[in-house]
Write a protein that holds these residues in place. Structure first.
Motif, PDB file in Angstrom:
ATOM      1  N   ALA A  46       7.929  -9.672   7.408  1.00  0.00           N
ATOM      2  CA  ALA A  46       9.175  -8.907   7.319  1.00  0.00           C
ATOM      3  C   ALA A  46      10.333  -9.688   7.942  1.00  0.00           C
ATOM      4  O   ALA A  46      11.432  -9.744   7.385  1.00  0.00           O
ATOM      5  CB  ALA A  46       9.007  -7.561   8.020  1.00  0.00           C
ATOM      6  N   LEU A  47      10.082 -10.317   9.090  1.00  0.00           N
ATOM      7  CA  LEU A  47      11.132 -11.072   9.769  1.00  0.00           C
ATOM      8  C   LEU A  47      11.514 -12.315   8.956  1.00  0.00           C
ATOM      9  O   LEU A  47      12.688 -12.634   8.799  1.00  0.00           O
ATOM     10  CB  LEU A  47      10.673 -11.464  11.184  1.00  0.00           C
ATOM     11  N   ASP A  48      10.495 -13.011   8.435  1.00  0.00           N
ATOM     12  CA  ASP A  48      10.774 -14.192   7.604  1.00  0.00           C
ATOM     13  C   ASP A  48      11.577 -13.802   6.362  1.00  0.00           C
ATOM     14  O   ASP A  48      12.554 -14.457   6.019  1.00  0.00           O
ATOM     15  CB  ASP A  48       9.469 -14.864   7.161  1.00  0.00           C
ATOM     16  N   ASP A  49      11.144 -12.719   5.708  1.00  0.00           N
ATOM     17  CA  ASP A  49      11.843 -12.283   4.494  1.00  0.00           C
ATOM     18  C   ASP A  49      13.308 -11.995   4.796  1.00  0.00           C
ATOM     19  O   ASP A  49      14.187 -12.310   4.003  1.00  0.00           O
ATOM     20  CB  ASP A  49      11.187 -11.024   3.909  1.00  0.00           C
TER      21      ASP A  49
ATOM     22  N   LEU B 145       4.528  -8.146  10.268  1.00  0.00           N
ATOM     23  CA  LEU B 145       5.782  -8.256  11.014  1.00  0.00           C
ATOM     24  C   LEU B 145       6.413  -9.626  10.808  1.00  0.00           C
ATOM     25  O   LEU B 145       7.622  -9.748  10.587  1.00  0.00           O
ATOM     26  CB  LEU B 145       5.550  -8.029  12.511  1.00  0.00           C
ATOM     27  N   ASP B 146       5.590 -10.667  10.870  1.00  0.00           N
ATOM     28  CA  ASP B 146       6.098 -12.018  10.633  1.00  0.00           C
ATOM     29  C   ASP B 146       6.703 -12.098   9.239  1.00  0.00           C
ATOM     30  O   ASP B 146       7.766 -12.684   9.034  1.00  0.00           O
ATOM     31  CB  ASP B 146       4.969 -13.058  10.731  1.00  0.00           C
TER      32      ASP B 146
END
Lengths: 73, 446
Positions: A47-50, A44-45
């Motif tokens: 995906a959010l960072d990307d 999840l981290d």
């Protein structure tokens, strides 16, 4: 561009040949069974960072597909 | 889109047996959340298997100083079937508001700009970086991925997202195989996406001059001039990605991952909301024109990451090199270090450094006495820039395999001049202002 692709593929092959002598026995893989050693243990981290970096910077991808589906860049 | 491209992914976390009461609550929560990911009709079916689902959910706030604010909710649900097949579902909803840099430069007088829709205008005070304050969007994104493991692990997925002026649909597939007693894993993946761009007010005609209401005597004359800067139909963009990856176990504690990615994008790649100032030799703006980018882009990325299991934590280091035929090259260094304070509580440090060189058509402004180029953009995001991230995260493991995490990150971008000589009054202003952003995130897994 063709040159870059060629270099990349060559590096992969050289890497792969070298890899055949690397590694451990199956019973020595205990540390890799840890949840925090999974490559997507923080998916999840990631995906959010990307998503943030995709919309704020000029390059994307690397770890996963370069992405898209966002009219932000 | 992300892919789970390693066999290690399938190794289940070490789950502690849940107490009956906790398990009951977990089931209820799982059931409630699963309803988010599927159509109503499937909810009953999911209820039977709710205990088998692994759900990760996160809520993130992203806020730039005086600019864009975003709230993003993300949820993933994973179900392992007994036959080595795994279903992954993902839903993302995000909402954006706030102002973003339009690409125009600051001036000693206030400036007036037309809104993208052509309806109305906004003023930017003297000395201030022009920001388009109309930025507002809500995006919904969903994806589903299926993988099946035997000697070969295959996976396939579909993806779709929709925002007010943009839609994207995609498919992806991957093939993975372990060699050398599964110490070496090779991965080949591909994805295709088709995006439709339908900007507010229509797509601007490349490098056409922004029509400003104040310069016209009647609404009709203004509207005719505005319409002349627009192409009414939507346009599309297609992306084909290929990725070749290898994961190698180096010793009992360390592994190495290396990926090569090729991405070919074609179609409408211009940002319809970005403009450039056309200035004279004194740096005074004479005109505002809409930007134009080439209609294809071929990108290469090389990524290498090593990850190690420590007695009291885990650490990774990665480097990415990226280059493309717009001449944008970038270097990214990143590390995460996790330390377990106890068996159930950890702290994690995240550091990232990014540096990119400008695309060959990037210009912070255009000069009035020179011919208009074919392509031009003043978007700092494709200009010379460095950026860094410092983040901390704390994680709490609860009973029943649940986990709660809190993350706080600081992100700073430092755009730089790409070597352009700054004329006259523009020297009084910071044309490459630093951007600062904060990210706060709460996640829950069960």
């Amino acid at each position: 561009m063709r040159k870059i692709t060629l270099i990349a593929v060559s590096l992969m092959i050289v890497g792969l040949t070298g890899c055949s002598s690397l590694g451990v026995q199956p019973w020595e893989k205990g540390q890799f069974a840890r949840a925090d050693m999974a490559l997507d243990s923080e998916k999840l981290d990631q995906a959010l960072d990307d998503h943030i970096y995709f919309s704020k910077e000029g390059s994307s991808g690397g770890r996963a597909f370069a992405g898209g589906g966002c009219g932000c860049n | 889109m992300t892919n789970n491209n390693n066999k290690l992914d399938s190794i289940a976390p070490q789950v502690i047996q849940a107490k009956p009461q906790t398990k009951h609550i977990a089931s209820a929560l799982a059931l409630a959340s699963c309803g988010l990911f599927v159509a109503n009709g499937h909810a009953t079916e999911l209820a039977k298997n709710a205990d088998d689902w692994k759900v990760d959910a996160a809520l993130m706030y992203y806020g730039e100083q005086d600019r864009v604010q975003a709230i993003e909710a993300i949820g993933t649900a994973q179900k392992n079937f007994g036959d080595d097949s795994v279903l992954d579902l993902k839903l993302v909803v995000d909402s954006l508001t706030g102002a973003s840099a339009s690409g125009a430069v600051a001036q000693s007088d206030s400036q007036t700009f037309t809104r993208p829709s052509g309806n109305g205008q906004y003023k930017v005070a003297a000395g201030e970086t022009p920001l388009d304050d109309t930025f507002h969007d809500t995006r919904v994104q969903g994806s589903a991925n299926w993988s099946q493991a035997s000697d070969w692990k295959v996976n396939g997925g579909v993806y779709g997202s929709k925002e007010f002026d943009y839609m994207s649909m995609g498919v992806n597939a991957g093939l993975e195989r372990g060699f050398n007693k599964d110490n070496t894993t090779l991965f080949l993946g591909t994805s295709y996406s088709f995006d439709v761009v339908d900007p507010v007010g229509g797509r601007p005609v490349a490098l056409s001059s922004m029509a400003i209401r104040d310069n016209f005597t009647t609404d009709e004359a203004y509207r005719a001039a505005f319409d002349a800067t627009r192409q009414t139909s939507s346009d599309d963009k297609q992306t084909v990605d290929l990725m070749l990856g290898i994961t190698q176990i180096l010793n009992q504690r360390w592994l190495l991952q290396a990926n090569y990615g090729l991405s070919s994008v074609s179609g409408y790649l211009t940002d319809p909301y970005k403009v450039l100032s056309v200035v004279d030799n004194n740096g005074t703006t004479e005109d505002i024109v809409y930007e134009n980018r080439p209609d294809s882009r071929l990108k290469h990325s090389f990524y290498v990451m090593t990850k190690g299991a420590l007695d009291s934590g885990v650490v990774d280091f990665s480097y990415r090199y990226s280059t493309d035929d717009w001449d944008l090259t970038s270097h990214t260094l990143e590390t995460h270090y996790r330390y377990y304070f106890s068996g159930s509580f950890y702290g994690q440090l995240h550091l990232r450094y990014y540096q990119q060189s400008a695309v060959n058509f990037y210009q912070p402004f255009l000069l009035a006495d020179t011919q208009l180029p074919e392509f031009a953009s003043a978007d700092y995001r494709i200009g010379d820039m460095s950026a860094y991230t410092i983040g901390v995260k704390f994680g709490h493991r609860l009973s029943g395999g649940h986990e709660m995490t809190y993350r706080l990150e600081y992100y700073q971008q430092d755009p730089k001049n790409n070597g352009t000589t700054i004329p006259g009054e523009l020297q009084n202003y910071d044309l490459f202002p630093t951007q600062k952003a904060i990210t706060a995130q709460f996640s829950y897994s069960f």
